[in-house]
Scaffold this motif. Sequence first.
Motif, PDB file in Angstrom:
ATOM      1  N   GLY A 166       0.940  -1.816   0.004  1.00 37.06           N
ATOM      2  CA  GLY A 166      -0.133   0.280   0.026  1.00 37.06           C
ATOM      3  C   GLY A 166       0.686   1.324   0.326  1.00 37.06           C
ATOM      4  O   GLY A 166       0.262   2.016   0.618  1.00 37.06           O
ATOM      5  N   ILE A 167       2.124   0.978   0.053  1.00 37.14           N
ATOM      6  CA  ILE A 167       3.091   1.997   0.057  1.00 37.14           C
ATOM      7  C   ILE A 167       3.528   2.742  -1.777  1.00 37.14           C
ATOM      8  O   ILE A 167       3.775   1.810  -2.022  1.00 37.14           O
ATOM      9  CB  ILE A 167       4.309   2.456   0.687  1.00 37.14           C
ATOM     10  N   GLU A 218       7.089   6.110  10.968  1.00 34.58           N
ATOM     11  CA  GLU A 218       8.814   5.800  11.400  1.00 34.58           C
ATOM     12  C   GLU A 218       8.744   3.842  11.702  1.00 34.58           C
ATOM     13  O   GLU A 218       8.382   3.185  12.203  1.00 34.58           O
ATOM     14  CB  GLU A 218       9.476   6.548  12.396  1.00 34.58           C
ATOM     15  N   GLY A 219      10.000   3.312  11.214  1.00 29.65           N
ATOM     16  CA  GLY A 219      10.616   2.501  12.043  1.00 29.65           C
ATOM     17  C   GLY A 219      10.113   1.596  11.457  1.00 29.65           C
ATOM     18  O   GLY A 219       9.921  -0.264  11.666  1.00 29.65           O
ATOM     19  N   GLN A 220       9.264   1.512   9.963  1.00 33.54           N
ATOM     20  CA  GLN A 220       8.939   1.042   8.991  1.00 33.54           C
ATOM     21  C   GLN A 220       9.347  -0.174   8.092  1.00 33.54           C
ATOM     22  O   GLN A 220       8.819  -0.781   7.368  1.00 33.54           O
ATOM     23  CB  GLN A 220       7.162   0.644   9.408  1.00 33.54           C
ATOM     24  N   GLY A 221      10.902   1.131   7.703  1.00 37.37           N
ATOM     25  CA  GLY A 221      11.300   0.976   6.565  1.00 37.37           C
ATOM     26  C   GLY A 221      10.465   1.208   5.074  1.00 37.37           C
ATOM     27  O   GLY A 221      11.103   0.775   4.128  1.00 37.37           O
ATOM     28  N   ILE A 222       9.693   1.580   6.311  1.00 37.31           N
ATOM     29  CA  ILE A 222       9.687   2.903   4.120  1.00 37.31           C
ATOM     30  C   ILE A 222      10.263   4.007   4.020  1.00 37.31           C
ATOM     31  O   ILE A 222      10.442   3.628   2.598  1.00 37.31           O
ATOM     32  CB  ILE A 222       7.981   3.416   4.909  1.00 37.31           C
ATOM     33  N   VAL A 223      10.804   4.483   4.587  1.00 39.61           N
ATOM     34  CA  VAL A 223      12.161   5.655   3.715  1.00 39.61           C
ATOM     35  C   VAL A 223      12.948   4.993   3.205  1.00 39.61           C
ATOM     36  O   VAL A 223      13.618   5.075   1.987  1.00 39.61           O
ATOM     37  CB  VAL A 223      12.327   6.398   4.988  1.00 39.61           C
ATOM     38  N   ARG A 224      13.358   3.540   3.686  1.00 40.01           N
ATOM     39  CA  ARG A 224      15.010   3.114   3.176  1.00 40.01           C
ATOM     40  C   ARG A 224      14.088   2.150   1.347  1.00 40.01           C
ATOM     41  O   ARG A 224      14.923   2.627   0.486  1.00 40.01           O
ATOM     42  CB  ARG A 224      15.160   1.598   3.955  1.00 40.01           C
ATOM     43  N   LEU A 247      19.984   5.020   8.744  1.00 40.75           N
ATOM     44  CA  LEU A 247      19.312   4.410   7.534  1.00 40.75           C
ATOM     45  C   LEU A 247      20.410   5.095   5.625  1.00 40.75           C
ATOM     46  O   LEU A 247      20.643   3.713   5.348  1.00 40.75           O
ATOM     47  CB  LEU A 247      18.105   6.155   6.975  1.00 40.75           C
ATOM     48  N   ALA A 248      21.502   5.619   6.017  1.00 36.56           N
ATOM     49  CA  ALA A 248      22.353   6.363   4.780  1.00 36.56           C
ATOM     50  C   ALA A 248      23.214   4.854   5.200  1.00 36.56           C
ATOM     51  O   ALA A 248      23.681   3.696   4.169  1.00 36.56           O
ATOM     52  CB  ALA A 248      22.893   6.927   5.719  1.00 36.56           C
ATOM     53  N   GLU A 249      23.705   4.287   5.986  1.00 38.54           N
ATOM     54  CA  GLU A 249      24.129   3.192   6.532  1.00 38.54           C
ATOM     55  C   GLU A 249      23.882   1.660   6.412  1.00 38.54           C
ATOM     56  O   GLU A 249      24.360   0.583   5.629  1.00 38.54           O
ATOM     57  CB  GLU A 249      24.680   2.447   7.963  1.00 38.54           C
ATOM     58  N   ARG A 250      22.417   1.697   6.084  1.00 38.72           N
ATOM     59  CA  ARG A 250      21.629   0.648   5.530  1.00 38.72           C
ATOM     60  C   ARG A 250      21.591   0.257   4.047  1.00 38.72           C
ATOM     61  O   ARG A 250      21.502  -1.049   3.626  1.00 38.72           O
ATOM     62  CB  ARG A 250      19.860   0.467   6.554  1.00 38.72           C
TER      63      ARG A 250
END
Length: 174
Positions: free
Chosen positions: A10-11, A104-110, A142-145
């Motif tokens: 849904g994203i 936050e914390g759901q991997g959406i931004v990644r 996030l940058a590191e992931r």
Amino acid sequence: MSFERDLGDGITLALRTPEMARKIRDVAAANIERLRLWEPWAHSFDAQGADDEWNTDQLRRFVAGAAIPTVVLRNGKPIGSVSAQLDRYRGIGELGYWIAANAEGQGIVRRACSVLIEDMFADDIARVEIRTAAHNERSIRLAERLGFDREGTLRSAMPVGAVRHDVAVYGLVA
């Protein structure tokens, strides 16, 4: 003029059109106090729409191939922004992002950043950078992931309100 990427669950990542800009402004307003910790623009934020000129400029830059201004949508409703500024002369893209506290914390931004990185590399951008406050642990993780390497720190390089933050520079090469 269009840009849309399905990120699953849904994203969606969609172009920051004038209509979307108005909707994301409400999300920013609801999160403005935490955004003011890290974002210089948040200190001059106008919930009534002073950023419309900025958004119009970003859409012009998108048409010219110099920016990818997007909003992150969950089931069609905006929850954040992940965008890129492109320097075609040097072949460098710079990512910027923020998301509502409840997402936050759901991997959406990644996921959203990963899609923009792939698009940039496929479009002759050779290097992508993330510049973040050196003490912004969430952004650093996030940058590191995403596989970025920390390349250095720019001292007192980012004015955020009345404070100047050191900036950690992260790079990823195609």
